[in-house]
Design a protein around this motif. Sequence first.
Motif, PDB file in Angstrom:
ATOM      1  N   ARG A  27       0.525  -1.414  -0.626  1.00 36.27           N
ATOM      2  CA  ARG A  27      -0.373  -0.102   0.023  1.00 36.27           C
ATOM      3  C   ARG A  27       0.637   1.301  -0.035  1.00 36.27           C
ATOM      4  O   ARG A  27       1.184   1.712   1.576  1.00 36.27           O
ATOM      5  CB  ARG A  27      -0.675  -0.300   1.587  1.00 36.27           C
ATOM      6  CG  ARG A  27      -2.186  -0.669   1.303  1.00 36.27           C
ATOM      7  CD  ARG A  27      -3.204  -1.227   2.571  1.00 36.27           C
ATOM      8  NE  ARG A  27      -2.511  -0.188   3.466  1.00 36.27           N
ATOM      9  CZ  ARG A  27      -4.144  -0.282   4.343  1.00 36.27           C
ATOM     10  NH1 ARG A  27      -4.414  -1.285   4.156  1.00 36.27           N
ATOM     11  NH2 ARG A  27      -3.915   0.965   4.738  1.00 36.27           N
ATOM     12  N   PHE A  29       1.907   4.595  -1.381  1.00 39.85           N
ATOM     13  CA  PHE A  29       1.433   6.313  -1.573  1.00 39.85           C
ATOM     14  C   PHE A  29       2.123   6.940  -2.179  1.00 39.85           C
ATOM     15  O   PHE A  29       2.330   7.323  -3.661  1.00 39.85           O
ATOM     16  CB  PHE A  29      -0.036   7.172  -0.767  1.00 39.85           C
ATOM     17  CG  PHE A  29       0.121   8.240  -1.667  1.00 39.85           C
ATOM     18  CD1 PHE A  29       0.762   9.636  -1.966  1.00 39.85           C
ATOM     19  CD2 PHE A  29      -0.772   8.780  -2.593  1.00 39.85           C
ATOM     20  CE1 PHE A  29       0.624  11.462  -1.647  1.00 39.85           C
ATOM     21  CE2 PHE A  29      -1.089   9.757  -2.901  1.00 39.85           C
ATOM     22  CZ  PHE A  29      -0.418  10.688  -2.832  1.00 39.85           C
ATOM     23  N   ARG A  30       3.518   6.885  -1.476  1.00 44.19           N
ATOM     24  CA  ARG A  30       5.171   7.539  -2.141  1.00 44.19           C
ATOM     25  C   ARG A  30       5.808   6.928  -0.913  1.00 44.19           C
ATOM     26  O   ARG A  30       5.887   6.897  -0.252  1.00 44.19           O
ATOM     27  CB  ARG A  30       4.209   9.135  -1.421  1.00 44.19           C
ATOM     28  CG  ARG A  30       5.858   9.799  -2.171  1.00 44.19           C
ATOM     29  CD  ARG A  30       5.793  11.850  -1.706  1.00 44.19           C
ATOM     30  NE  ARG A  30       5.853  11.672  -0.371  1.00 44.19           N
ATOM     31  CZ  ARG A  30       4.669  12.558   0.172  1.00 44.19           C
ATOM     32  NH1 ARG A  30       3.390  12.206  -0.927  1.00 44.19           N
ATOM     33  NH2 ARG A  30       4.853  12.501   1.280  1.00 44.19           N
ATOM     34  N   ASN A  32       9.268   8.008   0.288  1.00 42.24           N
ATOM     35  CA  ASN A  32      10.638   9.058   0.880  1.00 42.24           C
ATOM     36  C   ASN A  32      11.797   8.851   0.803  1.00 42.24           C
ATOM     37  O   ASN A  32      12.255   8.576  -0.435  1.00 42.24           O
ATOM     38  CB  ASN A  32       9.612  10.050   2.037  1.00 42.24           C
ATOM     39  CG  ASN A  32       8.500  10.836   2.182  1.00 42.24           C
ATOM     40  OD1 ASN A  32       8.319  11.211   0.859  1.00 42.24           O
ATOM     41  ND2 ASN A  32       7.500  11.137   3.282  1.00 42.24           N
ATOM     42  N   VAL A 100       4.786   6.202   2.326  1.00 48.90           N
ATOM     43  CA  VAL A 100       3.151   6.801   2.980  1.00 48.90           C
ATOM     44  C   VAL A 100       2.124   5.958   2.013  1.00 48.90           C
ATOM     45  O   VAL A 100       2.086   5.955   1.552  1.00 48.90           O
ATOM     46  CB  VAL A 100       3.699   8.773   2.248  1.00 48.90           C
ATOM     47  CG1 VAL A 100       1.943   9.072   2.246  1.00 48.90           C
ATOM     48  CG2 VAL A 100       4.461   9.042   2.673  1.00 48.90           C
ATOM     49  N   ASP A 101       1.646   5.635   3.254  1.00 46.13           N
ATOM     50  CA  ASP A 101       0.340   5.016   3.155  1.00 46.13           C
ATOM     51  C   ASP A 101      -0.658   5.562   1.707  1.00 46.13           C
ATOM     52  O   ASP A 101      -0.733   6.441   2.023  1.00 46.13           O
ATOM     53  CB  ASP A 101       0.299   4.653   3.983  1.00 46.13           C
ATOM     54  CG  ASP A 101      -1.406   3.425   4.303  1.00 46.13           C
ATOM     55  OD1 ASP A 101      -2.800   3.630   4.052  1.00 46.13           O
ATOM     56  OD2 ASP A 101      -1.194   1.839   4.548  1.00 46.13           O
ATOM     57  N   GLN A 102      -1.281   4.383   1.740  1.00 48.81           N
ATOM     58  CA  GLN A 102      -1.857   4.217   0.072  1.00 48.81           C
ATOM     59  C   GLN A 102      -3.553   5.440   0.335  1.00 48.81           C
ATOM     60  O   GLN A 102      -4.012   6.351  -0.145  1.00 48.81           O
ATOM     61  CB  GLN A 102      -1.953   3.026  -0.424  1.00 48.81           C
ATOM     62  CG  GLN A 102      -3.066   3.857  -1.908  1.00 48.81           C
ATOM     63  CD  GLN A 102      -2.763   2.410  -3.109  1.00 48.81           C
ATOM     64  OE1 GLN A 102      -2.783   1.329  -2.471  1.00 48.81           O
ATOM     65  NE2 GLN A 102      -3.875   2.228  -4.207  1.00 48.81           N
ATOM     66  N   SER A 104      -4.067   5.996   4.154  1.00 51.78           N
ATOM     67  CA  SER A 104      -4.028   6.734   5.371  1.00 51.78           C
ATOM     68  C   SER A 104      -3.481   8.305   4.884  1.00 51.78           C
ATOM     69  O   SER A 104      -3.652   9.252   5.455  1.00 51.78           O
ATOM     70  CB  SER A 104      -3.711   6.644   6.356  1.00 51.78           C
ATOM     71  OG  SER A 104      -2.293   6.205   6.223  1.00 51.78           O
ATOM     72  N   ARG A 105      -2.336   8.102   4.200  1.00 52.83           N
ATOM     73  CA  ARG A 105      -1.174   9.292   3.705  1.00 52.83           C
ATOM     74  C   ARG A 105      -0.226   9.562   5.072  1.00 52.83           C
ATOM     75  O   ARG A 105       0.277  10.814   5.302  1.00 52.83           O
ATOM     76  CB  ARG A 105      -2.534  10.374   3.610  1.00 52.83           C
ATOM     77  CG  ARG A 105      -2.880   9.726   2.099  1.00 52.83           C
ATOM     78  CD  ARG A 105      -2.118   9.578   0.439  1.00 52.83           C
ATOM     79  NE  ARG A 105      -3.053   8.698  -0.109  1.00 52.83           N
ATOM     80  CZ  ARG A 105      -3.768   9.630  -1.319  1.00 52.83           C
ATOM     81  NH1 ARG A 105      -3.587  11.321  -1.039  1.00 52.83           N
ATOM     82  NH2 ARG A 105      -4.101   9.344  -2.760  1.00 52.83           N
ATOM     83  N   GLU A 107       3.253   8.859   7.022  1.00 51.98           N
ATOM     84  CA  GLU A 107       4.685   8.442   6.616  1.00 51.98           C
ATOM     85  C   GLU A 107       4.756   7.234   7.959  1.00 51.98           C
ATOM     86  O   GLU A 107       4.270   7.780   9.246  1.00 51.98           O
ATOM     87  CB  GLU A 107       5.067   9.427   6.332  1.00 51.98           C
ATOM     88  CG  GLU A 107       6.299   8.691   6.485  1.00 51.98           C
ATOM     89  CD  GLU A 107       7.787   9.471   5.801  1.00 51.98           C
ATOM     90  OE1 GLU A 107       7.422  10.611   5.706  1.00 51.98           O
ATOM     91  OE2 GLU A 107       8.590   9.010   5.497  1.00 51.98           O
TER      92      GLU A 107
END
Length: 121
Positions: A27, A29-30, A32, A100-102, A104-105, A107
């Motif tokens: 999962r 999102f990004r 870092n 970063v969780d897909q 919850s956003r 990190e």
Amino acid sequence: QVQLAESGGGLVHPAGFLRLSCAASGRIFRINAMGWYRQAPGKPRELVATITSGGSTNYRASVKGRFTISRDNAKNTVYLQMNSLKPEDTAVYYCNAGIVDQFSRFEYDYWGQGTQVTVSS
């Protein structure tokens, strides 16, 4: 859930080379900052190298000029090219990533399972 899968460790002679890989999946999102740490028997875990999402790098002094960290953002993968290996580089190497969780956003900090690197003649 996120997983970091490491590969590339092994036994190498002094002055040899190895390339470690660490692929993140799940999962995401990004991603870092990513990095490599190591832990030798009886010693604390120590930073080896880090790389930001923009490609800025940082190395511990003892590996500068010998190790190179890089990443492929399209593959969610970080690499560690290790040249001119020395016996004192022997350790378990761990991959680390701030992901970063897909959904919850938020990190979270993730670690790989570790891969053994042994430098010996």
